[in-house]
Design an enzyme around this catalytic site. Structure first.
Site, PDB file in Angstrom:
ATOM      1  N   ARG A  72      -1.333  56.686  38.486  1.00  0.00           N
ATOM      2  CA  ARG A  72      -2.133  57.875  38.132  1.00  0.00           C
ATOM      3  C   ARG A  72      -1.367  58.352  36.698  1.00  0.00           C
ATOM      4  NH1 ARG A  72      -4.214  60.215  43.138  1.00  0.00           N
ATOM      5  NH2 ARG A  72      -5.019  58.612  43.949  1.00  0.00           N
TER       6      ARG A  72
ATOM      7  N   GLU B 226      -1.042  60.924  35.129  1.00  0.00           N
ATOM      8  CA  GLU B 226      -1.321  62.385  35.340  1.00  0.00           C
ATOM      9  C   GLU B 226       0.019  62.886  34.340  1.00  0.00           C
ATOM     10  OE1 GLU B 226      -3.086  63.447  39.825  1.00  0.00           O
ATOM     11  OE2 GLU B 226      -0.887  62.992  39.501  1.00  0.00           O
TER      12      GLU B 226
ATOM     13  N   ARG C  44       7.515  66.282  42.455  1.00  0.00           N
ATOM     14  CA  ARG C  44       6.510  65.352  43.308  1.00  0.00           C
ATOM     15  C   ARG C  44       5.854  64.484  42.738  1.00  0.00           C
ATOM     16  NH1 ARG C  44       3.117  70.234  45.879  1.00  0.00           N
ATOM     17  NH2 ARG C  44       1.432  68.671  46.139  1.00  0.00           N
ATOM     18  N   HIS C  45       5.808  64.491  41.310  1.00  0.00           N
ATOM     19  CA  HIS C  45       4.855  63.564  40.531  1.00  0.00           C
ATOM     20  C   HIS C  45       5.450  62.432  39.831  1.00  0.00           C
ATOM     21  CE1 HIS C  45       2.114  67.214  41.176  1.00  0.00           C
ATOM     22  NE2 HIS C  45       1.317  66.217  41.312  1.00  0.00           N
TER      23      HIS C  45
ATOM     24  N   GLU D   7       1.009  68.052  50.555  1.00  0.00           N
ATOM     25  CA  GLU D   7       0.159  67.187  50.999  1.00  0.00           C
ATOM     26  C   GLU D   7       0.636  65.851  50.837  1.00  0.00           C
ATOM     27  OE1 GLU D   7      -2.604  64.327  48.856  1.00  0.00           O
ATOM     28  OE2 GLU D   7      -2.696  66.318  47.913  1.00  0.00           O
TER      29      GLU D   7
ATOM     30  N   SER E 274      -4.653  62.413  51.937  1.00  0.00           N
ATOM     31  CA  SER E 274      -5.766  62.952  51.921  1.00  0.00           C
ATOM     32  C   SER E 274      -6.699  61.710  52.391  1.00  0.00           C
ATOM     33  CB  SER E 274      -6.244  63.034  50.184  1.00  0.00           C
ATOM     34  OG  SER E 274      -5.637  64.257  49.753  1.00  0.00           O
TER      35      SER E 274
ATOM     36  N   ARG F  79       6.428  60.189  49.262  1.00  0.00           N
ATOM     37  CA  ARG F  79       6.138  61.615  49.708  1.00  0.00           C
ATOM     38  C   ARG F  79       6.537  61.988  50.981  1.00  0.00           C
ATOM     39  NH1 ARG F  79       1.325  65.017  46.753  1.00  0.00           N
ATOM     40  NH2 ARG F  79       1.994  64.868  44.600  1.00  0.00           N
TER      41      ARG F  79
END
Length: 440
Positions: A218, A220, A226-227, A363, A366, A414
């Site tokens: 990702r 991002e 957490r990323h 989270e 998903s 996670r």
């Protein structure tokens, strides 16, 4: 007789006879203490440490000098006699008769292994090879290994087939904003965000239950605890579902067995970390997105329909659920506008058949029911501003018979971080990749 043994074997009193046994042990020099007439060397391998005791008057002077002048973290083997000792943790010590040096460690060390000094995360990650020599750091990755092994067992028992999908793709599963571009022999390609499109295509093949544990990427621009830009995703997809509840029930079954298995098979590692794993009862409570908005409003956090709950919202929901005794819980029926094109809309509403599994306010998964009807799927794509022609090979799988299906993605790291209450997802990744880290 000389026996090559590990610290693990020395722990097992049945593996060797202590009396008059000569052993060869190999490892890293963790520490040396010179008390004048006697010196002690602590040798460490993957399984633990053992004390090498060196009475100055009882061993060769040259051997004594060589061993006591070694630099910490040098790699050696020591041959000597095993003796019982009530002064050591193992109840054993080794009196050396010879040694061999494989590799002398440079001085000073970039960071300590046993020093009681806090080391910055960047220093640890820059010297991960040294950081991993600490038993409590290594234990996290041993648990991660146990975790993936258990998942393979659980998925096989539930009739899932392990698959491996491409990580270089020609389009993104969740839009282009977080894609890494790749020059693929002059063509534009991307690193896969998830195996989403491929695992759905497989639902049309007769392989009606598939899973994959593999890297995902990702792009991002998030620099948080957490990323990261590369992580391990545990994805599953299953056909012939009646509703998204079938998928949620399957995930609960998997997570429950995983937690029970880790609690049992990871006893030693959990003990090193001083942790325990709680196994919540199933089924987990289910909150709808709308219920979450009302819960947040009652705490003074006002969001409007369609807003992302966000990190702070998730944490607050986690605090509220924790007060009720729940660590794991579902948030379902998100607004369809916030979900990818492949998620099925809840007809007559602005919501979707989707869910997140949250663990202590974060989270970790998903998923949802997928849109399996070709015409509806094309409508969803156009609604999201996507050109169906760019997804031709994916859509072909829906033209010729696609069963109802649904699935999920779970971030392995996670989940492990939340299980162990670790402060940063990088604690569960050997060599993390984020906005500022491309090496080591």
């Amino acid at each position: 007789m000389t026996v090559n043994v590990s610290m693990n074997a020395l722990r097992d009193s049945k593996s060797i006879s202590v009396s008059d046994t000569t052993v060869t042990i190999k490892g890293w020099v963790q520490d040396i203490r010179n008390l004048g007439g006697i010196s002690f060397l602590i040798l460490r391998d993957r399984f633990g440490t053992i004390q090498v005791t060196m009475p100055k008057k009882k061993i060769e002077p040259e051997l004594f000098d060589s061993l006591t002048t070694l630099s910490r973290e040098s790699v050696i083997s020591i041959t000597g006699e095993v003796k019982a000792s009530n002064q050591t943790e193992l109840g054993l010590e080794v009196i050396p008769s010879s040694f061999e040096s494989y590799s002398d460690a440079f001085v000073p060390l970039p960071m300590g292994v046993i020093d009681k000094v806090n080391v910055e995360m960047d220093t640890r990650l820059n010297n991960r090879f040294m950081d991993l020599r600490k038993p409590e750091i290594r234990a996290v990755f041993e648990l991660k290994s146990i975790m993936t092994g258990l998942l393979n067992e659980i998925m096989t028992a539930n009739g899932f087939v392990n698959v491996f999908t491409p990580k270089i793709v020609d389009s993104g599963a969740e839009g282009g904003a977080s894609l890494f571009k790749v020059d693929y022999f002059g063509k534009q390609a991307y690193l896969a965000q998830s195996p989403q499109l491929y695992k759905q295509m497989l639902m049309s093949t007769g392989l009606d239950r598939v899973y994959e544990i593999a890297p995902a990427f990702r792009a991002e621009h998030s620099n948080t605890n957490r990323h990261v830009t590369e992580f391990v995703s545990f994805d599953g997809e299953m056909s012939w579902i009646s509703s998204q509840s079938d998928v949620m029930n399957m995930i609960e079954n998997i997570v429950n067995k995983l937690l029970i298995g880790l609690k049992e098979k990871g006893k030693e590692q959990l003990s090193i970390l001083g942790k325990d794993i709680n196994v919540p009862e199933i089924p987990y409570p289910v909150l709808t997105y709308s219920e979450c908005l009302r819960m947040l409003a009652s705490e003074g956090m006002h969001l409007k329909e369609g807003d992302d709950l966000g990190t702070e919202g998730e944490k607050l929901i986690g605090d509220l659920m924790s007060k009720k005794g729940y660590e794991l819980y579902w948030i379902s029926e998100y607004p369809e506008v916030e979900k990818p094109f492949y998620i099925m809309e809840k007809e007559g509403t602005s919501y979707s058949f989707s869910f997140d599994l949250d663990f202590k306010g974060q989270e970790i998964s998903s998923g949802g029911q997928r849109e399996h009807r070709y015409e509806k799927l094309v409508e969803r794509m156009k609604k999201k501003g996507l050109d169906p022609d760019n997804f031709a090979s994916y859509l072909d799988a829906f033209r010729y018979g696609m069963p109802p299906h649904g699935g999920w993605g779970i971030g392995i790291e996670r989940m492990l971080v939340k299980m162990l209450d670790l402060p940063n997802v990088r604690e569960a990744i050997l060599f993390p990749r984020d906005l500022s880290r491309l090496s080591p």
